[in-house]
Design a protein around this motif. Structure first.
Motif, PDB file in Angstrom:
ATOM      1  N   PRO A 165       0.636  -1.022  -0.002  1.00 25.78           N
ATOM      2  CA  PRO A 165       0.246   0.539  -0.161  1.00 25.78           C
ATOM      3  C   PRO A 165       0.977   1.450   0.119  1.00 25.78           C
ATOM      4  CG  PRO A 165      -0.573  -0.848   1.810  1.00 25.78           C
ATOM      5  CD  PRO A 165       0.773  -2.122   1.076  1.00 25.78           C
ATOM      6  N   ALA A 166       2.013   1.126   0.346  1.00 28.38           N
ATOM      7  CA  ALA A 166       2.946   2.128   0.304  1.00 28.38           C
ATOM      8  C   ALA A 166       3.355   2.743  -1.227  1.00 28.38           C
ATOM      9  CB  ALA A 166       4.512   2.163   1.727  1.00 28.38           C
ATOM     10  N   ASP A 209       3.204  -7.105   6.210  1.00 27.34           N
ATOM     11  CA  ASP A 209       4.298  -5.947   6.274  1.00 27.34           C
ATOM     12  C   ASP A 209       5.084  -5.913   4.510  1.00 27.34           C
ATOM     13  OD1 ASP A 209       5.022  -3.235   4.738  1.00 27.34           O
ATOM     14  OD2 ASP A 209       5.634  -2.613   6.601  1.00 27.34           O
ATOM     15  N   LYS A 210       5.404  -6.154   2.887  1.00 26.63           N
ATOM     16  CA  LYS A 210       6.881  -6.225   2.518  1.00 26.63           C
ATOM     17  C   LYS A 210       7.302  -4.616   1.445  1.00 26.63           C
ATOM     18  CE  LYS A 210       6.278 -10.146   1.344  1.00 26.63           C
ATOM     19  NZ  LYS A 210       6.617 -10.560   3.103  1.00 26.63           N
ATOM     20  N   GLY A 211       6.538  -3.618   2.381  1.00 24.95           N
ATOM     21  CA  GLY A 211       7.221  -1.769   1.971  1.00 24.95           C
ATOM     22  C   GLY A 211       6.176  -1.915   1.171  1.00 24.95           C
ATOM     23  N   LYS A 212       7.868  -1.534  -0.031  1.00 27.63           N
ATOM     24  CA  LYS A 212       7.460  -1.193  -1.263  1.00 27.63           C
ATOM     25  C   LYS A 212       7.359  -2.738  -2.415  1.00 27.63           C
ATOM     26  CE  LYS A 212       7.516   3.256  -0.946  1.00 27.63           C
ATOM     27  NZ  LYS A 212       8.589   4.391  -1.267  1.00 27.63           N
ATOM     28  N   CYS A 248      15.059  -0.997  -9.252  1.00 27.00           N
ATOM     29  CA  CYS A 248      13.542  -1.498  -8.466  1.00 27.00           C
ATOM     30  C   CYS A 248      12.750  -0.580  -8.971  1.00 27.00           C
ATOM     31  CB  CYS A 248      14.383  -1.312  -7.109  1.00 27.00           C
ATOM     32  SG  CYS A 248      13.048  -1.674  -6.065  1.00 27.00           S
ATOM     33  N   PRO A 249      11.484  -1.616  -9.451  1.00 29.92           N
ATOM     34  CA  PRO A 249      10.587  -0.639 -10.313  1.00 29.92           C
ATOM     35  C   PRO A 249       9.518   0.080  -8.461  1.00 29.92           C
ATOM     36  CG  PRO A 249      10.459  -2.799 -10.153  1.00 29.92           C
ATOM     37  CD  PRO A 249      11.257  -2.801 -10.147  1.00 29.92           C
ATOM     38  N   THR A 250      10.154  -0.203  -8.086  1.00 26.37           N
ATOM     39  CA  THR A 250       8.533   0.595  -6.309  1.00 26.37           C
ATOM     40  C   THR A 250       9.139   1.342  -5.627  1.00 26.37           C
ATOM     41  OG1 THR A 250       9.136  -1.477  -5.322  1.00 26.37           O
ATOM     42  CG2 THR A 250       7.503  -1.506  -7.471  1.00 26.37           C
ATOM     43  N   GLY A 251      10.562   1.699  -5.843  1.00 19.56           N
ATOM     44  CA  GLY A 251      11.048   2.791  -5.393  1.00 19.56           C
ATOM     45  C   GLY A 251      11.416   1.908  -3.444  1.00 19.56           C
ATOM     46  N   HIS A 252      11.753   0.596  -3.610  1.00 21.18           N
ATOM     47  CA  HIS A 252      11.762  -0.130  -2.417  1.00 21.18           C
ATOM     48  C   HIS A 252      13.147   0.126  -1.349  1.00 21.18           C
ATOM     49  CE1 HIS A 252      10.893  -3.246   0.802  1.00 21.18           C
ATOM     50  NE2 HIS A 252      12.172  -3.698   0.035  1.00 21.18           N
ATOM     51  N   ILE A 253      14.153   0.283  -2.416  1.00 22.09           N
ATOM     52  CA  ILE A 253      15.462  -0.286  -1.911  1.00 22.09           C
ATOM     53  C   ILE A 253      16.249   1.509  -1.624  1.00 22.09           C
ATOM     54  CG2 ILE A 253      17.730  -0.440  -2.344  1.00 22.09           C
ATOM     55  CD1 ILE A 253      16.636  -3.122  -4.690  1.00 22.09           C
TER      56      ILE A 253
END
Ligand code: SF4
Ligand code: FES
Length: 237
Positions: free
Chosen positions: A97-98, A122-125, A177-182
């Motif tokens: 969701p983030a 929760d998986k972050g992004k 990373c496509p979602t900005g998680h890192i």
């Protein structure tokens, strides 16, 4: 060469071309998260689904993996396709969701960005697409990160969730990373990623800090070019 029809447009593409690429080469947009031109497709995100018809049979396939064929008819926006994509997005929103990127795609496709399913662990992004892991291993050649744990607890990161001694701080995982998680933080002469701090090297010509010293030492070892000879940034070369 294969002749097919995508969204009513006659297209000719070399045999073996994924539908996604053939569509994009012809100005037809298909949403994706886990596709990158330098890395073999994995079919992880399922956002790129399309409907294919051959004869009387039709089915939904991932366009990054399925290749063009003679006589194939492809619909990238049929009602069936949009329903599957909306469901994929709803599942991604429940898991991440983030993620602003996923929320933006959802809004574009008319999906309420508020998660409709119960939130997952929760998986972050992170969507667990492994683009970062494969970039680190196959393109950089370092193997600093991987997937840990099993089932719903699966996460990406350095082994045993500890600081990775193998990491050279190149940041390729964060860029891809496509979602900005890192998260990669940079101060003038220091970069922080995966819990480690890396000293940056200043360009011998312009003085701009341009690469982690560990990365230059890694390249030096691989190529035999001295760190001194690698100490000029791309703009000054
Ligand atoms: S961190 Fe990013 S690139 Fe790596 S698996 Fe997760 S979403 Fe994919
Ligand atoms: S781009 Fe095809 S499954 Fe992600």
């Amino acid at each position: 060469m294969a002749k097919c029809i995508i969204d009513g447009k006659k297209i000719t593409a070399p045999d073996g071309t994924p539908i996604l690429q053939a569509a994009r080469d012809n100005g037809i947009d298909i949403p994706t998260l886990c596709s990158h031109e330098s890395i073999e497709p994995s079919g992880a995100c399922r956002l790129c689904v399309v409907e294919i018809k051959k004869g009387k049979r039709s089915k939904i396939v991932t366009s990054c993996l399925y290749q063009v064929e003679d006589g194939l008819e492809v619909d990238t926006k049929s009602e069936r396709v949009m329903n599957v994509r909306r469901l994929v997005l709803a599942l991604l929103l429940a898991r991440n969701p983030a993620s602003e990127v996923i929320r933006e795609i959802a809004v574009k496709m008319g999906v309420n960005p508020q998660p409709r399913f119960k939130l997952d662990e929760d998986k972050g992004k992170c969507i667990l697409c492994r683009l970062c892991v494969r970039t680190c291993a196959d393109i950089v050649g370092v193997n600093a990160i991987g997937l840990s744990h099993r089932g719903p607890s699966k996460t990406v990161g350095p082994p045993f969730d500890e600081d990775s001694s193998a990491c050279i701080g190149c940041g390729a995982c964060a860029y891809v990373c496509p979602t900005g998680h890192i998260l990669m933080e940079e101060k003038v002469d220091e970069r922080k990623i995966w819990g480690r701090r890396f000293k940056m090297k200043a360009c011998d010509t312009c003085g701009r800090y341009f690469a982690p010293l560990d990365q230059l030492e890694f390249i030096s070892k691989k190529t035999g070019v001295s760190v001194a000879d690698l100490s000029i940034c791309t703009s000054c070369r």
